[in-house]
Design a protein around this motif. Sequence first.
Motif: not given
Lengths: 388, 223
Positions: B70-75, B78-100
């Motif tokens: 799965v590609p890594a996606v980042s925003e 600076g609009r989406i805060p770290k506390t929203y659904h993100k991985l440790d490296d700041g990339s977006l956590c798009l869905a649960a891994p199994t769903e992905l």
Amino acid sequence: MTVEHGAFNRFLDAVIEHLDIPKSLYEKAAARHRSLGEWLLRPESTLVAFDPDVRPQGSFRFGTVNRPLRDDDEYDLDNVCVLKKLGKTALTQRQLKELYGREIVGYAEAHGMLKPVTEHNRCWRLQYSDEVKFHLDTLPCVPEELSGQLRVRGLGVVPELALRAVAITDKRDPNYEKISPLWPSSNPRGFAVWFEGRAALGRAPAQFTIRAAVENVPPYEWKTTLQRSIQLLKRHRDVMFSDPEVADLAPISMIITNLAARAYEGETDIGLALRNIVEKMPNFINPQRPRVPNPADPAEDYADKWRHDLRLEKSFWEWHATVRADIARLSAAIGDGSLKARAKSAFRVDLSDRELRQLTATGPATVATVARAAPAFYIPSAPRPWGR
Amino acid sequence: MPPSIVERYRRWGVDELLAKYPDLRLVPCLDADLKVGGELRFNVRGPDDVVIEDSYHIELRIPPSFPATVPAVSETGGRIPKTYHKLDDGSLCLAAPTELRLRMGTTTTVTAFIEAFVIPYLFGYSYREKHGVSPYGELEHGRDGLRQHFASLFGVADRAAAQGFVRLASMKKRPANKAPCPCGSGRRLGQCHHTIVNELRSKLGRSWFASQYEAISPGKSGY
């Protein structure tokens, strides 16, 4: 021809105007080459007996020079010096390189050039410190023997180009310090003559009628659609790879120039030429070595480095996909309000409002202010976002 | 020569991507990834017919092994805060891994990936900014979120039962079918929820569920 088509051509013309260097700079470059040639031919020159012949090479010869992206960037000048009365077996590559180097150092001293002359793998570099920053790479070489010319002809090169084949020196060559018939072979002058033939395909017929005038116009002044297309392609490349971190991955000018000249079919319409060149360029990349051969010596591969670093080929294709998409985007953006920003992002050129107005001035007022609509979707369900 | 880069980019639909999203660009990078950056504009009608037109600055890194990886996606705006659904490296956590993994099965081009995951995620964020809730719901973070996802995947309310299903999906079919069904019906799996378990096992493989079982079992991994 549609109005949009004409406007797109006017847009490209406007961009090229921003990239063009003054004619005086070309003349200055030509004077530099002449001056070096005269130095080598002065009576006390150690090379005069070998009949040195200096000819310009590279973008200043091809007429494809752009203003540098940054004001403090230097212009690259190239020339080739053939020592016509010298042969490969008379001396080693190293001896030729050093013999030539001493004359070049002498030239720099005699002309009060403060920056040191530096030695590169194949050439010597002179640094000029004028108001315009130049450096000149000068390549010493000897004519290729008949057997070498025949080898090149055997690869399908016409005699007119093959006879310009030369033997060059290269510090990395295993025979660099030996008397040996095995010198690296090259044909920069053959390439230049071939290129000029390709560029001439696009010269307006009117230019041919005044024969005397034609012969007096150096190729850099022709400004054919091939030359102008190459300027646009090189500029697009410079902008895409302007981050210093990736600058070394940029497709080299010789690959762009070579492929563009092959793909060019004599179109005199700049928009048409540019589109066709970009569409057809990939057809001239071989799947095996030589990937991008010199048409004047097909054994010479301008993409030789692709073998050692796969990223270079990857960069080429990414650039190609991007320039192809940008041409379509720019042509679709004529009159939609996003053109100024798109010209800036593709070519880093700031078109004035006056220039922008002139693009569509001759056609009906088709200026729309709304840019293309964003892709629309209906998404009734989607993954729920997660996080660690 | 490795499979040609031209061929790979053709399979990924790079030209189509650049044609459809005129504000995205290819960005040169030092490794073998394809980097795509720029402004992603979209116009989405969501589940309750709310239409949102918006744009985000994003960057995608598509590895050569895409679509298996799965590609890594980042925003990048600076609009989406770290506390929203993100991985440790700041990339977006798009869905649960199994769903992905499940949805990636039908995703072969970069455009399809963006439209299946990135735009819904960004639309979800825009919607939440406006209305305070997510249009498609959100998973909890970490292990609980994974269990929550498995519970809905297997169609049970109980997260402990979901964990049992994941364990059975990691086992061979025969012994799994003989085991009691984690839903609590008292029947064997083979006579109860076997269809969904067998289908997912054959789609994603036992080892995938073994790793997921590790991930959702307390004290076993870093989630």
